[in-house]
Design a protein around this motif. Sequence first.
Motif, PDB file in Angstrom:
ATOM      1  N   GLY A  25      -3.543 -44.900   4.733  1.00  0.00           N
ATOM      2  CA  GLY A  25      -3.569 -46.092   5.572  1.00  0.00           C
ATOM      3  C   GLY A  25      -2.305 -46.215   6.404  1.00  0.00           C
ATOM      4  N   THR A  26      -2.430 -46.937   7.503  1.00  0.00           N
ATOM      5  CA  THR A  26      -1.293 -47.113   8.408  1.00  0.00           C
ATOM      6  C   THR A  26      -0.858 -48.571   8.474  1.00  0.00           C
ATOM      7  OG1 THR A  26      -2.833 -47.348  10.258  1.00  0.00           O
ATOM      8  CG2 THR A  26      -1.969 -45.137   9.813  1.00  0.00           C
ATOM      9  N   ARG A  27      -1.370 -49.386   7.566  1.00  0.00           N
ATOM     10  CA  ARG A  27      -0.980 -50.791   7.562  1.00  0.00           C
ATOM     11  C   ARG A  27       0.511 -50.922   7.298  1.00  0.00           C
ATOM     12  NH1 ARG A  27      -2.534 -49.194   2.778  1.00  0.00           N
ATOM     13  NH2 ARG A  27      -1.821 -50.140   0.833  1.00  0.00           N
ATOM     14  N   VAL A  28       1.109 -51.962   7.818  1.00  0.00           N
ATOM     15  CA  VAL A  28       2.542 -52.202   7.628  1.00  0.00           C
ATOM     16  C   VAL A  28       2.714 -53.198   6.480  1.00  0.00           C
ATOM     17  CG1 VAL A  28       4.626 -53.142   8.684  1.00  0.00           C
ATOM     18  CG2 VAL A  28       3.076 -51.689  10.024  1.00  0.00           C
ATOM     19  N   ILE A  29       3.610 -52.881   5.569  1.00  0.00           N
ATOM     20  CA  ILE A  29       3.847 -53.693   4.372  1.00  0.00           C
ATOM     21  C   ILE A  29       5.321 -54.034   4.298  1.00  0.00           C
ATOM     22  CG2 ILE A  29       3.740 -53.730   1.840  1.00  0.00           C
ATOM     23  CD1 ILE A  29       1.457 -51.712   2.036  1.00  0.00           C
ATOM     24  N   ALA A  30       5.626 -55.225   3.822  1.00  0.00           N
ATOM     25  CA  ALA A  30       7.020 -55.617   3.604  1.00  0.00           C
ATOM     26  C   ALA A  30       7.482 -55.073   2.251  1.00  0.00           C
ATOM     27  CB  ALA A  30       7.146 -57.132   3.635  1.00  0.00           C
ATOM     28  N   PHE A  31       8.463 -54.171   2.278  1.00  0.00           N
ATOM     29  CA  PHE A  31       9.011 -53.576   1.057  1.00  0.00           C
ATOM     30  C   PHE A  31      10.385 -54.167   0.762  1.00  0.00           C
ATOM     31  CE2 PHE A  31       5.951 -50.432   2.475  1.00  0.00           C
ATOM     32  CZ  PHE A  31       5.351 -50.027   1.292  1.00  0.00           C
ATOM     33  N   GLU A  32      10.668 -54.356  -0.499  1.00  0.00           N
ATOM     34  CA  GLU A  32      11.962 -54.852  -0.950  1.00  0.00           C
ATOM     35  C   GLU A  32      12.325 -54.065  -2.211  1.00  0.00           C
ATOM     36  OE1 GLU A  32      15.269 -57.501  -0.421  1.00  0.00           O
ATOM     37  OE2 GLU A  32      13.458 -57.257   0.812  1.00  0.00           O
ATOM     38  N   ILE A  33      12.672 -52.787  -2.015  1.00  0.00           N
ATOM     39  CA  ILE A  33      12.938 -51.896  -3.144  1.00  0.00           C
ATOM     40  C   ILE A  33      14.394 -51.441  -3.079  1.00  0.00           C
ATOM     41  CG2 ILE A  33      12.242 -49.795  -4.341  1.00  0.00           C
ATOM     42  CD1 ILE A  33       9.553 -49.968  -2.941  1.00  0.00           C
ATOM     43  N   PRO A  34      15.241 -51.940  -3.966  1.00  0.00           N
ATOM     44  CA  PRO A  34      16.649 -51.514  -3.939  1.00  0.00           C
ATOM     45  C   PRO A  34      16.812 -50.089  -4.457  1.00  0.00           C
ATOM     46  CG  PRO A  34      16.224 -52.915  -5.839  1.00  0.00           C
ATOM     47  CD  PRO A  34      14.960 -52.912  -5.032  1.00  0.00           C
ATOM     48  N   ALA A  35      17.957 -49.479  -4.164  1.00  0.00           N
ATOM     49  CA  ALA A  35      18.275 -48.172  -4.734  1.00  0.00           C
ATOM     50  C   ALA A  35      18.340 -48.317  -6.251  1.00  0.00           C
ATOM     51  CB  ALA A  35      19.602 -47.672  -4.182  1.00  0.00           C
ATOM     52  N   ALA A  41      11.682 -46.997  -8.959  1.00  0.00           N
ATOM     53  CA  ALA A  41      11.424 -47.211  -7.539  1.00  0.00           C
ATOM     54  C   ALA A  41      10.002 -46.799  -7.164  1.00  0.00           C
ATOM     55  CB  ALA A  41      12.430 -46.427  -6.702  1.00  0.00           C
ATOM     56  N   LEU A  42       9.521 -45.700  -7.735  1.00  0.00           N
ATOM     57  CA  LEU A  42       8.155 -45.262  -7.449  1.00  0.00           C
ATOM     58  C   LEU A  42       7.135 -46.252  -7.991  1.00  0.00           C
ATOM     59  CD1 LEU A  42       8.489 -41.437  -8.148  1.00  0.00           C
ATOM     60  CD2 LEU A  42       8.083 -42.519  -5.927  1.00  0.00           C
ATOM     61  N   ASP A  43       7.420 -46.812  -9.158  1.00  0.00           N
ATOM     62  CA  ASP A  43       6.520 -47.826  -9.705  1.00  0.00           C
ATOM     63  C   ASP A  43       6.512 -49.070  -8.821  1.00  0.00           C
ATOM     64  OD1 ASP A  43       5.989 -46.103 -11.765  1.00  0.00           O
ATOM     65  OD2 ASP A  43       7.269 -47.118 -13.225  1.00  0.00           O
ATOM     66  N   ALA A  44       7.664 -49.429  -8.294  1.00  0.00           N
ATOM     67  CA  ALA A  44       7.745 -50.583  -7.396  1.00  0.00           C
ATOM     68  C   ALA A  44       6.988 -50.309  -6.109  1.00  0.00           C
ATOM     69  CB  ALA A  44       9.202 -50.917  -7.101  1.00  0.00           C
ATOM     70  N   PHE A  45       7.110 -49.091  -5.587  1.00  0.00           N
ATOM     71  CA  PHE A  45       6.366 -48.715  -4.384  1.00  0.00           C
ATOM     72  C   PHE A  45       4.868 -48.799  -4.635  1.00  0.00           C
ATOM     73  CE2 PHE A  45       3.927 -45.388  -2.291  1.00  0.00           C
ATOM     74  CZ  PHE A  45       4.145 -45.690  -0.948  1.00  0.00           C
ATOM     75  N   SER A  46       4.418 -48.301  -5.774  1.00  0.00           N
ATOM     76  CA  SER A  46       2.998 -48.323  -6.101  1.00  0.00           C
ATOM     77  C   SER A  46       2.475 -49.751  -6.186  1.00  0.00           C
ATOM     78  CB  SER A  46       2.755 -47.594  -7.429  1.00  0.00           C
ATOM     79  OG  SER A  46       1.390 -47.576  -7.759  1.00  0.00           O
ATOM     80  N   SER A  49       2.312 -51.278  -2.579  1.00  0.00           N
ATOM     81  CA  SER A  49       1.392 -50.659  -1.622  1.00  0.00           C
ATOM     82  C   SER A  49      -0.027 -50.488  -2.139  1.00  0.00           C
ATOM     83  CB  SER A  49       1.923 -49.278  -1.229  1.00  0.00           C
ATOM     84  OG  SER A  49       1.957 -48.418  -2.363  1.00  0.00           O
ATOM     85  N   SER A  50      -0.220 -50.698  -3.456  1.00  0.00           N
ATOM     86  CA  SER A  50      -1.525 -50.458  -4.093  1.00  0.00           C
ATOM     87  C   SER A  50      -1.933 -48.995  -3.979  1.00  0.00           C
ATOM     88  CB  SER A  50      -2.614 -51.356  -3.491  1.00  0.00           C
ATOM     89  OG  SER A  50      -2.319 -52.717  -3.718  1.00  0.00           O
ATOM     90  N   ILE A  51      -0.953 -48.111  -3.896  1.00  0.00           N
ATOM     91  CA  ILE A  51      -1.195 -46.670  -3.864  1.00  0.00           C
ATOM     92  C   ILE A  51      -0.788 -46.084  -5.209  1.00  0.00           C
ATOM     93  CG2 ILE A  51      -0.471 -44.482  -2.826  1.00  0.00           C
ATOM     94  CD1 ILE A  51      -0.078 -46.034  -0.206  1.00  0.00           C
ATOM     95  N   GLN A  52      -1.672 -45.311  -5.828  1.00  0.00           N
ATOM     96  CA  GLN A  52      -1.351 -44.670  -7.096  1.00  0.00           C
ATOM     97  C   GLN A  52      -0.379 -43.521  -6.862  1.00  0.00           C
ATOM     98  OE1 GLN A  52      -4.878 -44.372  -9.965  1.00  0.00           O
ATOM     99  NE2 GLN A  52      -5.893 -44.349  -7.971  1.00  0.00           N
ATOM    100  N   VAL A  53       0.657 -43.459  -7.678  1.00  0.00           N
ATOM    101  CA  VAL A  53       1.650 -42.394  -7.560  1.00  0.00           C
ATOM    102  C   VAL A  53       1.746 -41.670  -8.900  1.00  0.00           C
ATOM    103  CG1 VAL A  53       4.037 -41.814  -7.027  1.00  0.00           C
ATOM    104  CG2 VAL A  53       2.939 -43.734  -5.854  1.00  0.00           C
ATOM    105  N   PHE A  54       1.475 -40.368  -8.895  1.00  0.00           N
ATOM    106  CA  PHE A  54       1.568 -39.559 -10.101  1.00  0.00           C
ATOM    107  C   PHE A  54       2.831 -38.706 -10.043  1.00  0.00           C
ATOM    108  CE2 PHE A  54      -3.346 -39.418 -10.065  1.00  0.00           C
ATOM    109  CZ  PHE A  54      -3.391 -40.656 -10.686  1.00  0.00           C
ATOM    110  N   TYR A  55       3.548 -38.661 -11.147  1.00  0.00           N
ATOM    111  CA  TYR A  55       4.740 -37.823 -11.211  1.00  0.00           C
ATOM    112  C   TYR A  55       5.042 -37.511 -12.662  1.00  0.00           C
ATOM    113  CZ  TYR A  55       6.951 -42.318 -12.303  1.00  0.00           C
ATOM    114  OH  TYR A  55       7.272 -43.540 -12.872  1.00  0.00           O
TER     115      TYR A  55
END
Length: 222
Positions: A25-35, A41-46, A49-55
Amino acid sequence: MLVVAYLVISSGPGGAAESNAGPVGTRVIAFEIPAQPLDAALDAFSAASSIQVFYENSLTEGRRSTEVKGKFAPQTALRLLLFKSGLTARMIAPSTISIAKPQAAETPDAAERQAKRSYLPAYGLMQAGIMKALCGHAATRPDDYRIVLQYLLSASGRVEHLKLIRSSGDGNRDVAIIGALQDIVLLPPGEMPQPVTIAIEPAPPEALAGCAPRDAERPRVQ
């Protein structure tokens, strides 16, 4: 644990897919993820964004993210987050991303690509076998759930060491799905890369969830 093959099984009709599929998707989302530690950080991104991240935990251990604050498309935000981490993101299914180390294996030569393509018919047969097993039970029939599992095939083609990677969100359904797939016989793997990871995705409302219509399962009264 190295995922060397990834089957995306759509709940709707269609064939097996390889690793790359569909835009996030190309939707714009407001992110507030500190270093912070990269896994957090990946869990916060997920979550944002409602995007599943596997690692794999071994990849993120000791690594930190770059701060991501502002409105970005998810792809841009993830690139910023991973900046200087030495890791890359790869789409493995719609709205599903895996994190990995960049390596030559991600850009295979013609012989390697041909070897992977040679297994596509086998992946299709596995998909058909898995869907048949799931469609046989009301509790496991693909519908509106998403689940990711991983398994090995024995020399005879029996599913072994079935592992839940991402829950469907319903513990009882997870148990039913694992029970339906554990020990089913698909096909002898030969030299097929293993383990195999399967992602079962929700079907669009108009699809048949990869199963015969429920009405067709009932005998008709003449």
